[in-house]
Design an enzyme around this catalytic site. Structure first.
Site, short mmCIF file in Angstrom:
data_model
loop_
_atom_site.label_atom_id
_atom_site.label_comp_id
_atom_site.label_asym_id
_atom_site.label_seq_id
_atom_site.Cartn_x
_atom_site.Cartn_y
_atom_site.Cartn_z
N ASP A 431 -3.58 -11.35 -8.63
CA ASP A 431 -2.50 -10.38 -8.85
C ASP A 431 -1.57 -10.41 -7.64
O ASP A 431 -1.89 -11.04 -6.61
CB ASP A 431 -3.14 -8.99 -9.02
CG ASP A 431 -2.13 -7.91 -9.40
OD1 ASP A 431 -1.10 -8.22 -10.04
OD2 ASP A 431 -2.38 -6.74 -9.05
N GLU A 434 3.48 -12.84 -6.33
CA GLU A 434 4.90 -13.27 -6.41
C GLU A 434 5.37 -13.91 -5.11
O GLU A 434 6.23 -14.81 -5.19
CB GLU A 434 5.77 -12.07 -6.77
CG GLU A 434 5.54 -11.56 -8.19
CD GLU A 434 4.18 -10.91 -8.40
OE1 GLU A 434 3.67 -10.31 -7.42
OE2 GLU A 434 3.62 -11.02 -9.49
N ASP A 509 2.92 -5.59 -15.66
CA ASP A 509 2.90 -4.14 -15.83
C ASP A 509 3.90 -3.66 -16.88
O ASP A 509 4.98 -3.17 -16.58
CB ASP A 509 3.18 -3.45 -14.50
CG ASP A 509 2.09 -3.76 -13.50
OD1 ASP A 509 1.02 -4.24 -13.91
OD2 ASP A 509 2.30 -3.51 -12.30
O1 MIG Z 1 0.84 -2.39 -8.80
O2 MIG Z 1 -4.41 -3.86 -8.82
O3 MIG Z 1 -0.21 -5.84 -12.52
O4 MIG Z 1 -2.62 -4.98 -13.59
O5 MIG Z 1 -4.01 -2.95 -12.23
C1 MIG Z 1 -0.50 -2.30 -8.56
C2 MIG Z 1 -3.73 -2.78 -9.35
C3 MIG Z 1 -1.17 -3.65 -8.39
C4 MIG Z 1 -0.67 -4.65 -10.51
C5 MIG Z 1 -1.23 -5.34 -11.70
C6 MIG Z 1 -2.10 -4.37 -12.45
C7 MIG Z 1 -3.21 -3.90 -11.55
C8 MIG Z 1 -2.63 -3.25 -10.30
N1 MIG Z 1 -1.73 -4.17 -9.63
#
Ligand code: MIG
Length: 804
Positions: A431, A434, A509
């Protein structure tokens, strides 16, 4: 936490405004006319009056690469992280010169290069019809006119190519875009961005896949602009005559694919950028996530609810709170004192555990965090141009990022996953790659970060968009080394072209609302047309408040998405299948169970995606390329060639219109037969998602299961849907579902043919192919709609049976 989200959203909106400034490519400096050219075994190099060079390389009969270097020779270095295949066997090609032009031609494709001005047309080699033509010569920003819009004006010069826009030309692909299926008249930017709660039209979002398809008069071509800088694609929003693509640096470097069939193009694109390896079969199972389930008891409780309520489940996730103070590769000692005991216990119930891994490594110079210490010792972390360590702010507070362009760093990062595999963790969810930085979500704080990049020590402007690709690669290769007899399972949020070699993806998200749900179909189909077959979205949506109706409708799309996971944000409302009461839970259970029964069919289409690059979750236009009614049809989709689905993504709906292409179709629920080529209205109360099966096919399905591998897939039911001539056929694919042995022929392909003979049907099974032995089991053949059936034992040998 809510405040953080709002601030993030505000920050990214601000940047989107800057990016949407219009760029006038007609004002850029055009490449000079051709003075002469040289020929090599693989293609030609054109020398231009202004010192520029253009290289055309013939890679395959339907694939030509174009590279241009402005005012200087083409550099010797030629490297891209996206490309999987460099050693093409050059096909036969020829060259024809005239005073005005130079033509290179393969059996299928011609590139006609006009010398002055330098314009390239691509034509069909047989008909000489133009497929795609330059509208102006390739160009670059000689004067620095675009400096003000550029992320890093010192990192390179803007380069662009402009093509004529066809009167009835349609555009597809470009990876993850919150947009409709047909991208005509759209303007898009690629700059991997953390965009929580994105609404339709928001651009850019998480991923960069600079590959698109053009379709006119039923014939398609593809262009892959392999340039990782921030890039722009204008499909005719700024002009009625021209489309263009460009980037804020790097080379003009694109691959031209000729179809005319889109399926051929996707196959070639996969040759070039890689095929998706098969994930473990359980990755097709139902998955449940939440930001975040903790402590361990809570995780067990969710799984217990699933089992008690007879809801199938294969995977549960640990989101960021499992870590010790957000330190990746650790577990919180209070919340998860014994992770191995937990994963073992869950596994006994058939449930695999996947953990999130963020790129941010906690900055902990005082010692006691070995990941930080090792990274420092190896000099694996990103630095600024000044040599200073780069400290983004992410979940652990001050952090560092790994320079994944370094081979040793990738290897080290991959090996770190031992901390998970030895605790029974079955997959990795990457995650924030980017990479997000709370200091500045547009990347501004990272502008002077340098990546090793094969010794080039290049800028963030060049490397941002490949960060996630390389992190996923490190993760995938690490898991493959740690567990060579298991297929890795990796999920990613951000990506660059080629990501399919390493990872599955989800669409980030989303909002828990109907608009976001409606985006599922065009986003999944678009990703599929961009070389990413294994995709899905948070079922129920991530941010906001779902209700029972939204959740049920969301399951009715999700249960056929390759990646099928319910997930929700930290501050939001619960949305596990049972949270809105029995009525909705019963509907959701029906679709969860149907998902598991359809696994033999889904896995067969997934294997086709792995082998051919043609995705399983398809827009109708992929199967019906000659039917203009399908060109922007994005509230329906197909699984493979055979199952057409018309989901509902609006509240209070009890019926809807469905477009059926030419041919015979059967209502999946009632077996009612339709003749296609028309719109029909069908019932779609909340219990029902309209589904139709193509006449001429056979859909294999298995018994109900609570998780993959719970019991043998016995019997396999082949539901036979005859076409107008009473014929139907299919080929079922199976393997062990877990090991890489399928790559060595350990699979089984079973072909079934049915034909009507007078009043009866003859069903024949061909001798199976491949060395995988699924064990003794029965085949059950059912003729739809009569429901007449017969059962035989599967011996792997050819057999036939009559059904009267
Ligand atoms: O913005 O790890 O897209 O699926 O639950 C928070 C916490 C960071 C973004 C991910 C989301 C995840 C969340 N992360």
């Amino acid at each position: 936490m809510k405040r953080t989200f709002l601030i993030l959203i505000w920050l990214v909106c601000l940047s989107a405004r800057v990016l949407s400034q219009e760029i006038d490519v007609t004002r850029l400096k055009k490449i000079g006319p051709v003075t002469n050219f040289t020929k090599t075994e693989k293609g030609i190099t054109l020398n231009c009056l202004d010192g520029s060079q253009v290289q055309l390389t013939v890679l395959a009969p339907d694939l030509i690469r174009v590279r241009a270097s402005f005012t200087k020779p083409i550099p010797a270095k030629d490297h891209s992280w996206a490309i999987a295949k460099n050693d093409w066997a050059t096909p036969a090609w020829s060259i024809i010169e005239s005073p005005d032009s130079i033509t290179i031609a393969t059996e299928q494709l011609e590139a006609v290069i006009q010398r002055s001005p330098l314009l390239i047309d691509f034509r069909d080699a047989r008909t000489h019809k133009i497929i795609n033509a330059d509208e102006q010569p390739m160009s670059y920003d000689a004067q620095g006119e675009l400096r003000k819009i550029m992320f890093d004006p010192d990192a390179g010069k803007f380069v662009a190519a402009a093509k004529k826009l066809g009167f009835d030309e349609h555009f597809y692909g470009l990876g993850e875009k919150a947009a409709r299926l047909d991208k005509r008249r759209g303007f898009f930017v690629n700059w991997n961005s953390d965009t929580p709660g994105y609404a339709p039209g928001r651009d850019p979002i998480y991923q960069t896949v600079p590959f698109y398809l053009g379709l006119e008069n039923g014939a398609a071509y593809g262009i892959f602009f392999d340039n990782s800088y921030r890039s722009y694609f204008d499909f005719g929003r700024l002009s009625q005559e021209r489309i263009w693509f460009g980037a804020e640096g790097g080379e003009m470097n694109y691959y031209f694919f000729y179809g005319p069939s889109i399926k051929n193009i996707l196959h070639r694109y996969a040759d070039l950028t890689g095929y998706m390896p098969l994930p473990p079969l359980w990755a097709l199972g139902a998955q449940q996530c939440r930001y975040s389930y903790y402590p361990a008891l809570m995780v067990e409780e969710v799984v217990r609810q699933y089992r008690e309520r007879d809801l199938p489940l294969d995977v549960i996730y640990l989101d960021i709170h499992y870590m010790n103070g957000y330190r990746v590769f650790t577990f919180d000692p209070q919340r998860f004192p014994n992770p191995k005991a937990l994963t073992d216990k869950l596994l006994k119930q058939g449930v695999k555990t996947v953990v999130i891994v963020d790129p941010g490594v906690k900055y902990q110079p005082e010692g006691a965090y070995s990941v930080f210490d090792q990274g420092m010792a190896g000099d694996y972390f990103q630095r600024r141009k000044s040599g200073q360590l780069f400290n983004p702010r992410v979940w652990p507070g001050d952090s560092v990022f790994v320079d994944y362009t370094r081979d040793e760093a990738r290897r080290w990062w991959g090996d770190l996953h031992r901390a998970y595999t030895e605790n029974g963790i079955a997959g990795i969810w990457t995650d924030m790659n980017e990479p997000a930085d709370f200091v500045d979500q547009t990347g501004g704080n990272q502008r002077d970060v340098v990546s090793y990049d094969e010794g080039e020590n290049s800028t963030h402007a060049k490397n941002r968009n490949v960060f996630a690709l390389l992190m996923a690669r490190a993760t995938y290769e690490g898991l493959a080394r740690l567990q060579p007899d298991r297929r890795p399972f990796v999920i990613t949020r951000a990506a660059y072209a080629g990501i399919q070699r390493y990872s599955t993806m989800w669409t980030g998200d989303t909002l828990s609302n109907w608009e976001a749900l409606a985006l599922n179909v065009p986003m999944f189909t678009t990703l599929g047309l961009s070389g990413e077959p294994f995709v899905g979205s948070d079922v129920g949506g991530f941010i906001g408040r779902a209700d029972g109706e939204l959740l049920a409708r969301s399951y009715q799309i999700g249960f056929l998405a390759p990646f099928f996971r319910n997930h929700h944000a930290i501050d939001g409302y619960d949305q596990e299948p049972w949270r809105f009461g029995k009525y909705y839970e019963d509907i959701i259970r029906k679709y969860l169970k149907l998902r598991y029964q359809l696994l033999p069919f889904l896995y067969t289409t997934l294997e086709e995606a792995h082998r051919t690059g043609v995705p399983l979750f398809r827009p109708l236009m992929l199967n019906y390329q000659d039917d203009p009614n399908t060109y922007n049809l994005d509230d329906q989709f197909m699984i493979g060639n055979d199952l057409l689905v018309a989901p509902v993504a609006k509240p209070d709906i009890t019926s809807r219109l469905v477009y059926l292409p030419k041919g015979i179709w059967y209502d999946y629920w009632t077996n009612k037969k339709y003749t296609g080529g028309t719109m029909i209205r069908v019932d779609a109360p909340l219990e029902i998602v309209p589904m139709f099966v193509r006449g001429g096919t056979i859909i294999p399905s298995g018994p109900e299961m609570r998780y993959v591998g719970e019991k043998p897939v016995d019997p396999i039911t082949f539901a036979i849907y005859p076409d107008e001539n009473g014929l139907a056929s299919t080929t079922l694919y199976e393997d062990d579902g877990i090991s890489p042995a399928y790559q060595r022929g350990v699979f089984r392909r079973t072909t079934v043919n049915a034909k009507r003979v007078g009043a009866k049907y003859v069903v024949s099974v061909s001798a199976s192919q491949g060395s995988y032995n699924p064990g003794p089991r029965r085949f059950n053949f059912v003729i739809k709609p009569s429901a007449r059936s017969a059962t035989v034992s599967d011996m792997g040998s050819s057999t036939s049976v009559e059904i009267r």
